[in-house]
Write an enzyme that holds these catalytic residues in place. Structure first.
Site, short mmCIF file in Angstrom:
data_model
loop_
_atom_site.label_atom_id
_atom_site.label_comp_id
_atom_site.label_asym_id
_atom_site.label_seq_id
_atom_site.Cartn_x
_atom_site.Cartn_y
_atom_site.Cartn_z
N PHE A 1 48.82 49.92 47.75
CA PHE A 1 48.27 49.34 48.89
C PHE A 1 48.26 50.62 50.15
CE2 PHE A 1 48.41 45.56 46.69
CZ PHE A 1 47.70 44.86 47.28
N TRP B 1 41.98 49.71 43.30
CA TRP B 1 41.49 49.05 44.47
C TRP B 1 40.47 50.25 45.47
CZ3 TRP B 1 42.43 49.71 50.04
CH2 TRP B 1 41.68 48.94 50.86
N THR C 1 42.28 42.57 40.28
CA THR C 1 41.65 43.82 40.58
C THR C 1 42.20 44.76 39.52
OG1 THR C 1 41.91 43.19 42.90
CG2 THR C 1 41.83 45.70 42.29
N LYS D 1 42.32 31.55 50.13
CA LYS D 1 42.16 32.97 49.41
C LYS D 1 40.71 33.55 49.83
CE LYS D 1 43.03 33.35 45.10
NZ LYS D 1 42.96 33.20 43.74
N PHE E 1 48.81 34.18 37.78
CA PHE E 1 50.24 34.28 38.42
C PHE E 1 51.15 34.99 37.72
CE2 PHE E 1 48.93 29.88 40.44
CZ PHE E 1 48.65 30.56 41.35
N LYS F 1 46.17 41.10 40.83
CA LYS F 1 46.18 41.16 39.24
C LYS F 1 44.74 41.39 38.67
CE LYS F 1 48.16 37.56 37.66
NZ LYS F 1 47.05 36.64 37.46
N ALA G 1 47.15 28.05 36.67
CA ALA G 1 48.18 28.49 36.21
C ALA G 1 49.53 27.81 36.46
CB ALA G 1 48.33 30.30 36.07
N ARG H 1 39.04 34.40 34.30
CA ARG H 1 38.66 33.26 34.76
C ARG H 1 37.63 32.84 35.84
NH1 ARG H 1 44.25 31.12 36.58
NH2 ARG H 1 44.38 33.19 37.33
#
Length: 563
Positions: free
Chosen positions: A388, A416, A80, A112, A308, A78, A280, A101
């Site tokens: 992807f 991406w 990205t 992560k 999220f 998200k 979130a 953020r």
């Protein structure tokens, strides 16, 4: 058809080879000069708050809210998409700025390993943003813990406010995942070391000060909100605030620099505000209101994300942040991926690379629920299919056909791999929807509704729950909130991000379930009531193999392991 197997360098390799412009040049794209900035090196700056007086009468640009389907451990990209869309809008002739953020060290060093976008759609300097950046989180941590120290000192020094040590609700914070600190005892060692009582730590991004920083409209508003924070209760069970302690001035002093929005850039030199970072699934999950408002005055298009899925970040962006700041989003973007939809259709993470049209169809109702939520709020939405490398043409075509059958706007994005060039179709669709002017924001609930009614509205209209059950403790806390006049505040739901329900194992679009509210925590300074559901924790733990174990720095200071 075989999936796309084209390889792209790692995120950190791309970021370290980026051709960054001096932040002065990025600021000049927004019409700013060096007097409007406080420089943090060559590529980072804070915006002087005095600039607001010059900007506040300008007309706002368009506001694009990027949200997503219910996320999976596979990651949906998200951030990205947010960065790539900002770059794409600039490529098709619109002056756009991105608002994100700040990443938290806890998740970065936990599961992560970085949170600044990905591939050729990142904000830079990526290493700085993912680590200490401009020190905002450290300032929040220090201000929060200073209040905690003042509470304990007040009790030690005669306790004039009659604070009940058993009812101190202000924990300490740390911007790391550390389960061992969730429940502790402080004040041990005898009379010279304070009064023993139970305590604990939350992660910094769950601090009410973080939420306040991200909702405050200026420094004075920040100070007033800090003063309203409830930190404990007296023996007669009346609330004790930071203002009662006289500590709001000191806390605001420690945050006087942190409140200023941070300006950086994307890989394609698009201006980016990266400021604030409330979780979130615990707090309201949006970047700072001040950064968003500055961006709206300085840009034709502001692209911002909410944490999220639409059930968490977007709902809170609209019901809390937009209500607080008078924001009016023009269009919503819902990020979806083939692999996440397959997981919602029952496929295990290790099998996501295998084509599976049946599971994909079974996962699409999750996307449908989030589209329905945007309709509830009155926002036009476009689905961004974030491609992807393992996606097949058949799988991508299935999602596009599903959207077309339902009259849903849809665009395939390859940001991406290709940066802004891979998001131009999405950008054009966003412009079309935004300029049609059909957004008509209305909230899920009214503030004057009872607490239970507001929670039920979210549970039923956004999650799809049949009913809500409250623990005996939550029932008592609701009564206490009503007694203290806090029942007019909006609701901030603390819920797992992985499911529309409070059970992370219920994927897809569960129906007819019961939402379980175990606790109500008043965040009076931030201006909302937190309803904790299921087993939500405000201090995460580390996984078996933390991402931190793969991080390193060489003798020249070059960083490794941040994706």
């Amino acid at each position: 058809m075989k999936p796309n197997t084209h390889t792209v360098p790692s995120d950190i390799e791309i970021a370290q080879n980026a051709k960054k412009k001096p932040i002065r040049d990025i600021a000049s794209q927004l019409g700013l000069n060096e007097e409007d900035l406080e420089l943090y090196g060559k590529y980072k700056a804070k915006i002087n708050l005095k600039l607001w007086d010059q900007l506040k009468t300008r007309t706002d640009g368009k506001l694009v809210l990027v949200t997503a389907i219910s996320p999976t451990p596979a990651g949906e990209g998200k951030s990205t998409v947010t960065v790539g869309l900002g770059q794409a809008l600039n490529r098709v002739g619109k002056q756009a700025t991105v608002c994100l953020r700040e990443p938290s060290l806890g998740p970065n060093m936990g599961i992560k390993g970085g949170a600044a976008g990905g591939g050729y759609s990142q904000v830079v300097p990526m290493e700085d943003i993912n680590l200490h950046f401009t020190g905002d989180f450290h300032a929040i941590t220090t201000a929060h813990n200073a209040i905690a120290a003042l509470i304990d000192n007040h009790i030690h020094r005669d306790n004039e406010l009659q604070i009940d040590p058993r009812r101190i609700v202000w924990k300490r914070v740390l911007d790391l995942n550390d389960r061992a600190l969730r429940h502790i005892v402080v004040g041990l060692g005898g009379p010279a070391h304070g009064l023993p009582h139970e305590g604990g730590f939350d992660i910094t991004v769950a601090s009410e000060l973080m939420a306040i920083l991200c909702l405050a409209q200026d420094l004075e508003d920040l100070k007033e909100r800090i003063g309203r924070i409830v930190v404990a209760y007296r023996y007669d069970q009346s609330p004790v605030t930071v203002a009662d302690l006289g500590a709001q001035g000191a806390a605001a002093l420690l945050l006087k620099d942190a409140i200023q929005p941070n300006l950086v850039q994307t890989l394609e030199n698009t201006p980016a505000f990266v400021h604030g970072g409330p979780f979130a699934n615990i707090a309201h999950g949006c970047n700072s209101l001040m950064a968003t408002r500055f961006s709206l005055k300085l840009s034709e298009y502001t692209v911002t994300e909410a944490g999220f899925g639409a059930d968490l970040g977007a709902e809170k962006f609209l019901d809390i942040k937009s209500r607080t700041g008078g924001l009016q989003p023009d269009v919503a973007v819902i990020v979806a991926t083939v692999r996440a939809l397959k997981m919602h259709g029952g496929v295990a993470k290790e099998d996501l690379k295998t084509p599976n049209l049946t599971a994909l169809r079974q996962g699409l109702p999750n996307l449908e629920r989030h589209l329905d939520t945007m309709k509830e709020f009155g926002l036009p939405a476009v689905v961004s299919i974030n491609r992807f490398p393992t996606d097949t043409e058949e799988e991508l075509n299935l999602i596009q056909a599903w959207c077309q059958e339902r009259g849903v706007s849809c665009a395939l994005t390859e940001i991406w791999e290709k940066g802004g060039a891979g998001g131009e179709n999405l950008a054009r669709e966003v412009i079309r929807l935004a300029e049609e002017g059909k957004a008509d924001l209305h909230f899920i609930y009214d503030l004057d509704q009872p607490i239970r009614s507001k929670i039920a509205a979210i549970a039923q209209k956004v999650y799809g729950a049949a009913q809500v059950e409250y623990s005996p403790e939550a029932e008592k806390q609701i009564a206490q909130c009503e007694k203290n006049g806090w029942d007019q505040l909006p609701i901030c739901m603390a819920k797992t991000q992985y499911s529309l329900s409070d059970d992370p194992s219920l994927l897809g679009r569960p129906e007819g379930f019961t939402l379980h509210v175990r606790e109500i925590r008043p965040s009076v300074g931030a201006g909302f009531l937190v309803a904790l559901t299921g087993n939500m924790l405000t201090m995460p733990g580390l996984p078996k193999k933390p991402a931190a174990l793969g991080m390193d720095v060489d003798k020249e200071g070059r960083v490794y392991g941040l994706f």
